[in-house]
Design a protein around this motif. Structure first.
Motif, PDB file in Angstrom:
ATOM      1  N   LYS A 174      39.725  25.713  34.635  1.00 38.98           N
ATOM      2  CA  LYS A 174      39.593  24.985  35.889  1.00 38.98           C
ATOM      3  C   LYS A 174      38.458  23.971  35.806  1.00 38.98           C
ATOM      4  O   LYS A 174      37.336  24.315  35.419  1.00 38.98           O
ATOM      5  CB  LYS A 174      39.320  25.956  37.039  1.00 38.98           C
ATOM      6  CG  LYS A 174      39.252  25.293  38.409  1.00 38.98           C
ATOM      7  CD  LYS A 174      39.034  26.315  39.515  1.00 38.98           C
ATOM      8  CE  LYS A 174      38.964  25.642  40.889  1.00 38.98           C
ATOM      9  NZ  LYS A 174      38.744  26.617  41.978  1.00 38.98           N
ATOM     10  N   GLU A 305      31.382  39.204  36.754  1.00 41.21           N
ATOM     11  CA  GLU A 305      31.155  37.762  36.623  1.00 41.21           C
ATOM     12  C   GLU A 305      30.578  37.410  35.257  1.00 41.21           C
ATOM     13  O   GLU A 305      30.973  36.411  34.639  1.00 41.21           O
ATOM     14  CB  GLU A 305      30.213  37.282  37.735  1.00 41.21           C
ATOM     15  CG  GLU A 305      30.832  37.296  39.118  1.00 41.21           C
ATOM     16  CD  GLU A 305      29.804  37.097  40.222  1.00 41.21           C
ATOM     17  OE1 GLU A 305      30.203  36.696  41.336  1.00 41.21           O
ATOM     18  OE2 GLU A 305      28.596  37.355  39.989  1.00 41.21           O
ATOM     19  N   GLU A 308      33.285  37.559  32.705  1.00 35.20           N
ATOM     20  CA  GLU A 308      34.237  36.457  32.873  1.00 35.20           C
ATOM     21  C   GLU A 308      33.685  35.146  32.337  1.00 35.20           C
ATOM     22  O   GLU A 308      34.382  34.402  31.634  1.00 35.20           O
ATOM     23  CB  GLU A 308      34.613  36.312  34.349  1.00 35.20           C
ATOM     24  CG  GLU A 308      35.536  35.141  34.669  1.00 35.20           C
ATOM     25  CD  GLU A 308      36.939  35.277  34.098  1.00 35.20           C
ATOM     26  OE1 GLU A 308      37.752  34.373  34.341  1.00 35.20           O
ATOM     27  OE2 GLU A 308      37.224  36.275  33.398  1.00 35.20           O
ATOM     28  N   LEU A 312      35.189  32.877  29.303  1.00 34.62           N
ATOM     29  CA  LEU A 312      35.566  31.476  29.480  1.00 34.62           C
ATOM     30  C   LEU A 312      34.802  30.560  28.525  1.00 34.62           C
ATOM     31  O   LEU A 312      35.348  29.553  28.051  1.00 34.62           O
ATOM     32  CB  LEU A 312      35.324  31.051  30.932  1.00 34.62           C
ATOM     33  CG  LEU A 312      36.254  31.672  31.978  1.00 34.62           C
ATOM     34  CD1 LEU A 312      35.769  31.325  33.384  1.00 34.62           C
ATOM     35  CD2 LEU A 312      37.693  31.184  31.780  1.00 34.62           C
ATOM     36  N   LEU A 332      29.801  28.331  39.527  1.00 34.50           N
ATOM     37  CA  LEU A 332      30.434  29.457  40.206  1.00 34.50           C
ATOM     38  C   LEU A 332      30.615  29.019  41.651  1.00 34.50           C
ATOM     39  O   LEU A 332      29.646  28.945  42.420  1.00 34.50           O
ATOM     40  CB  LEU A 332      29.565  30.708  40.104  1.00 34.50           C
ATOM     41  CG  LEU A 332      30.090  31.965  40.797  1.00 34.50           C
ATOM     42  CD1 LEU A 332      31.481  32.350  40.304  1.00 34.50           C
ATOM     43  CD2 LEU A 332      29.118  33.129  40.621  1.00 34.50           C
ATOM     44  N   ASP A 333      31.835  28.644  42.010  1.00 37.91           N
ATOM     45  CA  ASP A 333      32.041  27.976  43.295  1.00 37.91           C
ATOM     46  C   ASP A 333      32.044  28.966  44.454  1.00 37.91           C
ATOM     47  O   ASP A 333      31.917  30.192  44.277  1.00 37.91           O
ATOM     48  CB  ASP A 333      33.300  27.102  43.265  1.00 37.91           C
ATOM     49  CG  ASP A 333      34.604  27.893  43.201  1.00 37.91           C
ATOM     50  OD1 ASP A 333      34.599  29.113  43.465  1.00 37.91           O
ATOM     51  OD2 ASP A 333      35.646  27.278  42.883  1.00 37.91           O
ATOM     52  N   ASP A 335      34.326  30.031  46.227  1.00 35.08           N
ATOM     53  CA  ASP A 335      35.442  30.971  46.238  1.00 35.08           C
ATOM     54  C   ASP A 335      35.297  32.049  45.166  1.00 35.08           C
ATOM     55  O   ASP A 335      36.200  32.866  44.983  1.00 35.08           O
ATOM     56  CB  ASP A 335      36.764  30.224  46.023  1.00 35.08           C
ATOM     57  CG  ASP A 335      37.066  29.260  47.153  1.00 35.08           C
ATOM     58  OD1 ASP A 335      36.730  29.593  48.311  1.00 35.08           O
ATOM     59  OD2 ASP A 335      37.630  28.179  46.891  1.00 35.08           O
ATOM     60  N   GLY A 336      34.158  32.009  44.431  1.00 38.29           N
ATOM     61  CA  GLY A 336      33.933  33.011  43.401  1.00 38.29           C
ATOM     62  C   GLY A 336      34.632  32.720  42.090  1.00 38.29           C
ATOM     63  O   GLY A 336      34.754  33.612  41.237  1.00 38.29           O
ATOM     64  N   GLU A 337      35.075  31.468  41.898  1.00 36.94           N
ATOM     65  CA  GLU A 337      35.735  31.080  40.653  1.00 36.94           C
ATOM     66  C   GLU A 337      34.789  30.242  39.797  1.00 36.94           C
ATOM     67  O   GLU A 337      33.987  29.453  40.316  1.00 36.94           O
ATOM     68  CB  GLU A 337      36.998  30.266  40.935  1.00 36.94           C
ATOM     69  CG  GLU A 337      38.150  31.052  41.495  1.00 36.94           C
ATOM     70  CD  GLU A 337      39.429  30.226  41.495  1.00 36.94           C
ATOM     71  OE1 GLU A 337      40.170  30.265  40.496  1.00 36.94           O
ATOM     72  OE2 GLU A 337      39.674  29.527  42.496  1.00 36.94           O
ATOM     73  N   PHE A 338      34.921  30.377  38.471  1.00 33.93           N
ATOM     74  CA  PHE A 338      34.138  29.560  37.562  1.00 33.93           C
ATOM     75  C   PHE A 338      34.878  28.251  37.272  1.00 33.93           C
ATOM     76  O   PHE A 338      36.048  28.263  36.871  1.00 33.93           O
ATOM     77  CB  PHE A 338      33.875  30.306  36.250  1.00 33.93           C
ATOM     78  CG  PHE A 338      32.818  31.367  36.375  1.00 33.93           C
ATOM     79  CD1 PHE A 338      31.471  31.005  36.423  1.00 33.93           C
ATOM     80  CD2 PHE A 338      33.153  32.707  36.460  1.00 33.93           C
ATOM     81  CE1 PHE A 338      30.485  31.979  36.547  1.00 33.93           C
ATOM     82  CE2 PHE A 338      32.182  33.676  36.575  1.00 33.93           C
ATOM     83  CZ  PHE A 338      30.835  33.318  36.627  1.00 33.93           C
ATOM     84  N   VAL A 339      34.174  27.162  37.501  1.00 30.72           N
ATOM     85  CA  VAL A 339      34.686  25.824  37.213  1.00 30.72           C
ATOM     86  C   VAL A 339      33.883  25.275  36.036  1.00 30.72           C
ATOM     87  O   VAL A 339      32.650  25.191  36.114  1.00 30.72           O
ATOM     88  CB  VAL A 339      34.515  24.895  38.441  1.00 30.72           C
ATOM     89  CG1 VAL A 339      35.006  23.485  38.131  1.00 30.72           C
ATOM     90  CG2 VAL A 339      35.242  25.474  39.650  1.00 30.72           C
TER      91      VAL A 339
END
Length: 385
Positions: A174, A305, A308, A312, A332-333, A335-339
């Motif tokens: 992402k 996290e 993860e 990644l 780490l946005d 929404d809890g997702e790594f960009v």
């Protein structure tokens, strides 16, 4: 590749591998490269390796330099340069272009060229264009000299933020919203290009980050809070690279992770967090290198996290076909997702840089880190692999 397997003539006694530390260069990151070289020269094991420091001046001359790492430090908020360290104002170092010959030659006008001995591996601690971007790696491939770090393709992808993001997207990683303005578009249709940026801001909101597409160390980057600052930011980015990248702000925490090549493949370090600096608008050049804004190592993440982001980071390393080392930068946005923001195939490598700090926290100190990188380069052949 072990020391005893290095090429020897029948009457030549066994010798230590010779490492050429190449630094400086023609990019705007010249000074940081010199600082990195000083740290590597201090850390490399002189009982295990012979060392040859070679500096590339800002105008591209390859110079034989003094092996004096203490002179390669930031002093009074000023970075050093190769011209100050060169043993001559005119002498030049020449690498061989024949893979059967690794003899390095030094010459000065009016003097007989002097052989400096064979080089077994190059440690290129250059940052930015004309060094980190695949150009030097291509020269070393032609010369048949092993080198630390990624090859031509991965170095080029790692330098060009547009194609880096395209590669990551194709592998399912992402990335944040971005757009690119190429030189021809700006020079031929400036008003239309500016409108595209304004439309991008209308879709994703301010602030925007305007960047040179092929630079590093946060040089030439401007955080733009509204339309009034856009033209100045574009001019600043284009002063470093005619191709520019515009990114929407990703709201979240900045997380970094180091990747290092081991005998059985790449592994990730514990991650670090870069907190927002108190005296800077973002983590810019001065915050990184002059004011030494500290990162938090290890990053205060959950176990899930941490696992993860390490996964990644290795995935990004493999996606770009990297070798040796990489620092992978993420957000780490909310929404809890790594960009993933970017990778650096030759990250900042000074003692205060995050890459060595993350490996120190993982259990590998700076001297061992340098040794592992040299050994990985000696194991790896040049050419297709």
């Amino acid at each position: 590749m072990s020391t005893e397997n290095l090429p020897q003539s029948p009457d030549q006694p066994s010798r230590k591998p010779r490492v050429a530390v190449v630094f400086g260069g023609r990019s705007s990151e010249h000074g940081i490269s010199v600082v990195t070289a000083g740290a590597v020269l201090k850390a490399i094991d002189r009982t295990k390796y012979d060392v040859l420091p070679i500096g590339i001046t800002a105008d591209g001359r390859w110079a034989l330099t003094a092996d004096e790492p203490d002179r390669m430090a930031i002093t009074d908020r000023r970075t050093p340069n190769v011209a100050e360290l060169a043993e001559s104002d005119e002498g030049g170092v020449v690498l061989p272009v024949d893979p059967a010959n690794r003899e390095v030659v030094y010459s000065e006008p009016g003097s007989v060229p002097k052989a400096l001995g064979e080089v077994d591996v190059v440690f290129p601690v250059l940052h930015g264009p004309y060094g980190e971007d695949g150009t030097l790696q291509g020269l070393l491939e032609l010369s048949g000299v092993p080198y630390v770090g990624s090859g031509v393709l991965a170095s080029a992808v790692g330098q060009d933020k547009e194609y880096m993001k395209r590669v990551f997207t194709s592998f399912g990683l992402k990335v944040g919203p971005y757009m690119v303005i190429r030189p021809r578009e700006w020079e031929s249709h400036e008003s239309a290009a500016r409108k595209r940026i304004v439309d991008f801001a209308g879709e994703h909101g301010w602030p925007l980050f305007v960047k040179p597409a092929r630079a590093g160390s946060s040089i030439g980057i401007t955080k733009v809070d509204d339309l009034s600052g856009l033209d100045e930011a574009i001019a600043e980015a284009r002063s470093h690279d005619p191709k520019i990248l515009i990114e929407a702000a990703v709201r979240g925490r900045e997380i970094e992770c180091g990747v290092l090549e081991f005998e059985d493949g790449p592994r990730a370090s514990v991650p670090a967090e870069i907190p927002p600096p108190d005296t800077h608008a973002y983590y810019d050049f001065e915050a990184k290198y002059i004011d030494s804004t500290p990162g938090v190592v290890p990053a205060p993440l959950t176990d899930e996290e941490t696992a993860e982001v390490r996964r990644l980071a290795v995935e990004a390393f493999e996606a770009a076909s990297c070798e040796g080392l990489v620092r992978a930068d993420f957000f780490l946005d909310e929404d809890g997702e790594f960009v993933i923001n970017e990778i650096n195939t030759m990250p900042g490598f000074t003692p205060i840089s995050m890459y060595p700090q993350m490996w120190q926290a993982t259990g590998i100190g700076y001297p061992e880190l340098v040794d592992r990188l040299v050994q990985a380069a000696l194991r790896r052949p040049t050419g297709l692999r």
